[in-house]
Design a protein around this motif. Sequence first.
Motif, PDB file in Angstrom:
ATOM      1  N   VAL A 255      95.340  16.432  81.379  1.00 14.18           N
ATOM      2  CA  VAL A 255      94.373  16.060  80.298  1.00 14.18           C
ATOM      3  C   VAL A 255      93.970  17.506  79.827  1.00 14.18           C
ATOM      4  CG1 VAL A 255      93.742  13.814  81.215  1.00 14.18           C
ATOM      5  CG2 VAL A 255      92.739  15.907  82.125  1.00 14.18           C
ATOM      6  N   THR A 256      93.313  17.507  78.923  1.00 13.44           N
ATOM      7  CA  THR A 256      92.758  18.975  78.372  1.00 13.44           C
ATOM      8  C   THR A 256      91.354  19.119  78.935  1.00 13.44           C
ATOM      9  OG1 THR A 256      91.810  18.041  76.361  1.00 13.44           O
ATOM     10  CG2 THR A 256      94.264  18.845  76.195  1.00 13.44           C
TER      11      THR A 256
ATOM     12  N   GLU B 213      84.315  12.321  79.131  1.00 16.43           N
ATOM     13  CA  GLU B 213      84.253  11.402  80.164  1.00 16.43           C
ATOM     14  C   GLU B 213      82.622  11.650  81.235  1.00 16.43           C
ATOM     15  OE1 GLU B 213      86.286   8.585  81.282  1.00 16.43           O
ATOM     16  OE2 GLU B 213      86.987   8.821  79.169  1.00 16.43           O
TER      17      GLU B 213
ATOM     18  N   TRP C   8      93.835   6.908  81.252  1.00 17.92           N
ATOM     19  CA  TRP C   8      94.488   8.322  81.514  1.00 17.92           C
ATOM     20  C   TRP C   8      95.429   8.250  82.717  1.00 17.92           C
ATOM     21  CZ3 TRP C   8      89.941  12.422  81.436  1.00 17.92           C
ATOM     22  CH2 TRP C   8      89.415  12.731  80.283  1.00 17.92           C
TER      23      TRP C   8
ATOM     24  N   THR D 233      89.044  19.914  76.958  1.00 16.03           N
ATOM     25  CA  THR D 233      87.986  19.325  75.966  1.00 16.03           C
ATOM     26  C   THR D 233      87.775  17.917  76.270  1.00 16.03           C
ATOM     27  OG1 THR D 233      88.956  20.851  74.266  1.00 16.03           O
ATOM     28  CG2 THR D 233      87.649  18.869  73.408  1.00 16.03           C
ATOM     29  N   GLU D 234      88.958  17.338  76.794  1.00 15.71           N
ATOM     30  CA  GLU D 234      88.804  15.884  77.047  1.00 15.71           C
ATOM     31  C   GLU D 234      87.783  15.500  78.267  1.00 15.71           C
ATOM     32  OE1 GLU D 234      92.670  13.395  75.908  1.00 15.71           O
ATOM     33  OE2 GLU D 234      93.053  15.018  77.042  1.00 15.71           O
TER      34      GLU D 234
END
Length: 312
Positions: free
Chosen positions: A182-183, A190, A176, A185-186
């Motif tokens: 980043v969203t 992680e 990333w 949801t993402e």
Amino acid sequence: MWEQQFLVFKEVAETRNITLAAKRLHMSQPSISIQIQNLESQYGAKFLERTNKGVTLTHAGKIFYQYICQVIQVMKEAGEKIADLTEDKRGMIYIGATLTIGEYLLPHILGYLYRIRPDIDFKAKIANTEIIAQDVIEKKIHIGLVEGPVPQNPELVVESFWQDELVVVVPYHHPWASRSSVTLTELSMERMITREQGSGTRKVMEMALEERGIDPDELNITMELGSTQAVKQVVSAGLGITIISALTVAQECNQKILKAIRIQGCPLYRPLNILTHAQTYQTKEERYFIDFLHNREQLTDILQANTAKDEP
């Protein structure tokens, strides 16, 4: 004479114990009792009820206590204001700050002020928001600098002086790291490293996510640590990502150890606030310091100048 009597009564009222009050004031118990009796005689009212467990304030005593606190404070402020007129007097500012501000912002501010205003001395205390707020209420410190939610209290004046952004932080060589955002949801995909439950940063992060319809329990939290420094070290070792203050990672980002990424469509901000007492006189040095904190452009320059020093 009245000053000593008022101070004696105030100490007894707050400790609710003549023995303890005598010890704190380095006086004998009979002397304490005589001072109280003289006050009661002078005002023609009974201020204290003596019991086996100590003393309690009567209704008249409670009213009298409120007024003598105001009198003592006014006389203290009068002394400070008169002392300010002395040309060679060095100003002393008593500050309290929460951990993020105390570790990552305040040192740069004080270092700068030391160069341009060497006539002002600072005494700083680092603690959590609750302790700093209470110290301001009790007038143990004159200016509090805190992050996150502030306890509601009519004696506190709250002024915002900075917006601290919470950012996603990843190792510099993370997939990333080439992205700018980043969203939400993402994030759940992680491994997440966070501060411990109860920390200010953790609380603000969870509140912000909940406001955006994300349950913090859906995050894949694999490690909880007791300090921001520990969180950064674990993330830099490639063991996960985190969401922390942008202020705390500026140096590591300049050194290309970590990369800060915004959350797409919903940046997370928390206010950094100045706390002062609503009824306390501010010295000219304290007013100067507060005005300085409100100069956002100057604060930005100071932070950028200091983080730039750490670039390789």
